[in-house]
Scaffold this active site. Structure first.
Site, PDB file in Angstrom:
ATOM      1  N   ASP A   1       0.824  -1.206   0.000  1.00  0.00           N
ATOM      2  CA  ASP A   1       0.000   0.000   0.000  1.00  0.00           C
ATOM      3  C   ASP A   1       0.863   1.263   0.000  1.00  0.00           C
ATOM      4  O   ASP A   1       1.852   1.333   0.743  1.00  0.00           O
ATOM      5  CB  ASP A   1      -0.871  -0.038   1.278  1.00  0.00           C
TER       6      ASP A   1
ATOM      7  N   GLU B   1       1.900  -0.053  -4.724  1.00  0.00           N
ATOM      8  CA  GLU B   1       0.931   0.976  -5.091  1.00  0.00           C
ATOM      9  C   GLU B   1       1.619   2.325  -5.006  1.00  0.00           C
ATOM     10  O   GLU B   1       2.118   2.705  -3.951  1.00  0.00           O
ATOM     11  CB  GLU B   1      -0.278   0.950  -4.145  1.00  0.00           C
TER      12      GLU B   1
HETATM   13  O1  TEU Z   1      -4.866   4.100  -1.325  1.00  0.00           O
HETATM   14  C1  TEU Z   1      -3.949   5.109  -1.547  1.00  0.00           C
HETATM   15  C2  TEU Z   1      -4.469   6.300  -2.150  1.00  0.00           C
HETATM   16  O2  TEU Z   1      -3.699   7.127  -2.606  1.00  0.00           O
HETATM   17  C3  TEU Z   1      -5.930   6.506  -2.069  1.00  0.00           C
HETATM   18  O3  TEU Z   1      -6.110   7.378  -1.016  1.00  0.00           O
HETATM   19  C4  TEU Z   1      -6.507   7.092  -3.267  1.00  0.00           C
HETATM   20  O4  TEU Z   1      -5.891   8.306  -3.581  1.00  0.00           O
HETATM   21  C5  TEU Z   1      -7.933   7.351  -2.987  1.00  0.00           C
HETATM   22  O5  TEU Z   1      -8.523   6.179  -2.493  1.00  0.00           O
HETATM   23  C6  TEU Z   1      -8.633   7.752  -4.226  1.00  0.00           C
HETATM   24  O6  TEU Z   1      -9.901   8.141  -3.893  1.00  0.00           O
HETATM   25  C7  TEU Z   1      -4.535   3.079  -0.476  1.00  0.00           C
HETATM   26  C8  TEU Z   1      -5.655   2.083  -0.389  1.00  0.00           C
HETATM   27  O7  TEU Z   1      -5.863   1.494  -1.636  1.00  0.00           O
HETATM   28  C9  TEU Z   1      -6.877   2.776   0.143  1.00  0.00           C
HETATM   29  O8  TEU Z   1      -7.998   1.943   0.156  1.00  0.00           O
HETATM   30  C10 TEU Z   1      -6.542   3.256   1.525  1.00  0.00           C
HETATM   31  O9  TEU Z   1      -7.621   4.010   2.025  1.00  0.00           O
HETATM   32  C11 TEU Z   1      -5.274   4.114   1.546  1.00  0.00           C
HETATM   33  O10 TEU Z   1      -4.218   3.532   0.816  1.00  0.00           O
HETATM   34  C12 TEU Z   1      -4.783   4.282   2.949  1.00  0.00           C
HETATM   35  O11 TEU Z   1      -4.226   3.098   3.419  1.00  0.00           O
END
Ligand code: TEU
Length: 540
Positions: free
Chosen positions: A190, A242
């Site tokens: 993540d 990610e």
């Molecule tokens: O997402 C990372 C992220 O950058 C997200 O905040 C994205 O920009 C946003 O969801 C778009 O609307 C990851 C995970 O995939 C997400 O589900 C988590 O909430 C986030 O990290 C925090 O851990």
């Protein structure tokens, strides 16, 4: 080991299948559906976080890294899943949330209680910066009763870890090894490109601090170290990072095999082409020129420099791609197949998000009470404060909320779409009697199209490993590319619009055979007509 002929399927465990009737999906539900997943042909299942968690951000706020929440069935059930999945040649990918922990995590609690060792696990400052959190509001909150503040790039219950502290990095190595020893063979990291924060954090004109923590050179070092001490010792492990607001140059560095960082990266640039003024909470048509430009520049650069992309249209943070890129009212099936082929035939590893293989679409909720996601609820309030009416705001949430993809999987036309016998934690989309697995398998054609795409990748090195080159980059409706491997070439053409169009085919392809097509009876011609949302792949 090559992972390049594999396809990964993402499961949002809370919404996949509930076997207990409490309205929340569980691991037993995934085990029950292994034959379905195996029928589709996927090689690995990425599960969103299933660790113990207060669920403020649906599990991305972890309170214990070394356990499986009893909500999902606990550790025993995970062990059973790993074992049962293996029987279908399916591996499990875990979600590693190593940038932050829940404020309920023992480390944060000890820090709060005054333990200096644990205080250094977090990013504490006397003077906070003016940064805004990614979920809205201030990125710094008061650290207990002290005069200090702790950094949280996400929700205030998600405290960022201090990766500069070697002890933190050692703890996280232990976490990763723990799961590898359990038999986990995939790791999805993540927001991993924001772990390396500058020592000095400052205010800046964007109020976000992105430049002080995104893709910092030290992050590459941290990844090399993590790989060396954990997953790098297992050659059958697949890793995907990610990457938030990243660059091609950095993703090449993250993924070149000889650098020993990651197998591949996710980036989100192609899913921002329908943002007005780069703002998520807006409604706009997608910009096809920008989309093509991104696919071509990433595709070609990764190909030329031996990097590797994760390819995807959907995930648990995104509204359904069908609603964004396709006239879904008239062309749901055809459009779903075109979107699928446009990435499954490309260079990189395709990810399928649950429900995509049956053409699931946004649920079209009409009240804010139906939403659960913290980001959506914050945005709702913030947008109201900008002076928009409630109806306007709801309309935006309806298009953009992350809950759009998080609604329960639609298995059949029974109550709650066969997902649960109890009330689901998030409402099932009203369209479930029209769109569901049972119906798709008897009368639909999207699922079988995905099966075929997966089969082709497994059997053709051209698709798994061929190079990527953009084709007719200036065409106003067609996204096209050519894959090359030894003596073979594949021309892929995708019409992204509901109007027919035509495109000139190079002579050598006129002699070729049609490998993939979402229309029947297509006859190849020099000036090739493409029907609405047609995808056509020609092999020579
Ligand atoms: O997402 C990372 C992220 O950058 C997200 O905040 C994205 O920009 C946003 O969801 C778009 O609307 C990851 C995970 O995939 C997400 O589900 C988590 O909430 C986030 O990290 C925090 O851990």
């Amino acid at each position: 080991m090559t992972f390049k002929n594999k396809v990964i399927y993402q499961i949002y465990p809370k919404s996949f299948l509930d076997t207990t009737g409490n309205g929340i999906g569980d691991l037993a539900g995934i085990i029950q559906k292994l034959p379905y997943l195996s029928q589709l042909g996927v090689d690995m299942l990425w599960l969103n976080p299933i660790y113990p968690s207060p669920q403020k951000d649906n599990g991305y706020d972890i309170s214990n890294y070394l356990e499986v929440d009893s909500l999902f069935g606990g550790m025993g059930e995970l062990e059973r899943l790993i074992k049962e999945a293996k029987k279908h040649q399916i591996d499990i990918m875990f979600d590693m949330v190593l940038n932050h922990v829940s404020t309920e995590h023992e480390w944060f609690q000890k820090a709060l209680a005054g333990d200096k060792k644990y205080q250094d696990y977090f990013i504490l400052r006397d003077e906070p910066t003016d940064w805004v959190s990614k979920f809205g509001g201030n990125a710094w909150s008061k650290f207990g009763e002290t005069d200090q503040y702790y950094l949280h790039l996400f929700d205030k219950t998600q405290a960022d870890l201090n990766w500069r502290n070697e002890e933190v990095r050692e703890e996280l190595v232990t976490v990763v090894n723990f799961w590898l020893e359990k038999g986990i063979r995939g790791l999805r990291f993540d927001v991993i490109n924001v772990i390396g924060k500058d020592e000095v954090l400052q205010n800046n004109e964007h109020n976000d601090g992105k430049a002080e923590y995104t893709d910092k050179p030290i992050t590459h070092d941290y990844l090399k170290e993590l790989s060396r001490n954990s997953f790098g010792k297992y050659d059958d492990t697949i890793t995907v990072g990610e990457m938030s607001s990243t660059t091609i140059e950095n993703c090449v560095l993250y993924t070149q095999p000889e650098r020993n960082e990651l197998s591949m990266t996710f980036n989100f640039h192609h899913l921002k082409v329908d943002y007005a003024n780069k703002e998520k909470w807006t409604i706009a048509d997608f910009d096809f020129e920008e989309l093509k430009e991104l696919f071509h520049s990433w595709g070609e650069t990764m190909s030329e420099q031996n990097g590797w992309n994760a390819l995807f249209w959907n995930n648990h943070d995104q509204p359904r791609a069908l609603n964004r890129f396709v006239d879904v009212k008239h062309f749901r099936e055809t459009g779903a197949k075109m979107l699928a082929a446009s990435i499954h035939l490309s260079r990189g590893t395709p990810f399928i998000y649950m429900g995509e293989e049956i053409g699931m679409v946004n649920p079209e909720f009409d009240s804010i009470d139906q939403y659960v996601d913290v980001e959506s609820l914050n945005a709702f309030n913030e947008l109201l404060e900008t002076g928009k009416t409630e109806a306007e705001v709801l309309n935006i949430i309806k298009e953009k909320s992350r809950d759009n993809s998080r609604t329960p999987m639609q298995w059949n036309g029974d109550c709650y779409s066969g997902f649960s016998t109890g009330t689901p934690w998030l409402q099932v989309a009203d369209n479930y009697s029209e769109i569901n697995v049972e119906k798709e398998l008897t009368e639909g054609s999207i699922f079988s199209f995905y099966q075929e795409l997966i089969r082709l990748r497994k059997t053709m090195p051209l698709i798994a490993e061929g190079t990527y080159k953009g084709f007719e980059k200036k065409h106003s409706q067609v996204y096209g590319f050519i894959r090359t491997y030894q003596e073979q070439e594949l021309l892929c053409l995708n019409n992204f619009y509901s109007e027919p169009t035509s495109i000139m085919i190079p002579d050598d392809f006129l002699e070729g055979t049609i490998l993939v097509d979402n229309y029947s009876n297509t006859v190849l011609a020099k000036e090739q007509v493409l029907q609405p949302y047609q995808t056509l792949a020609i092999l020579v």
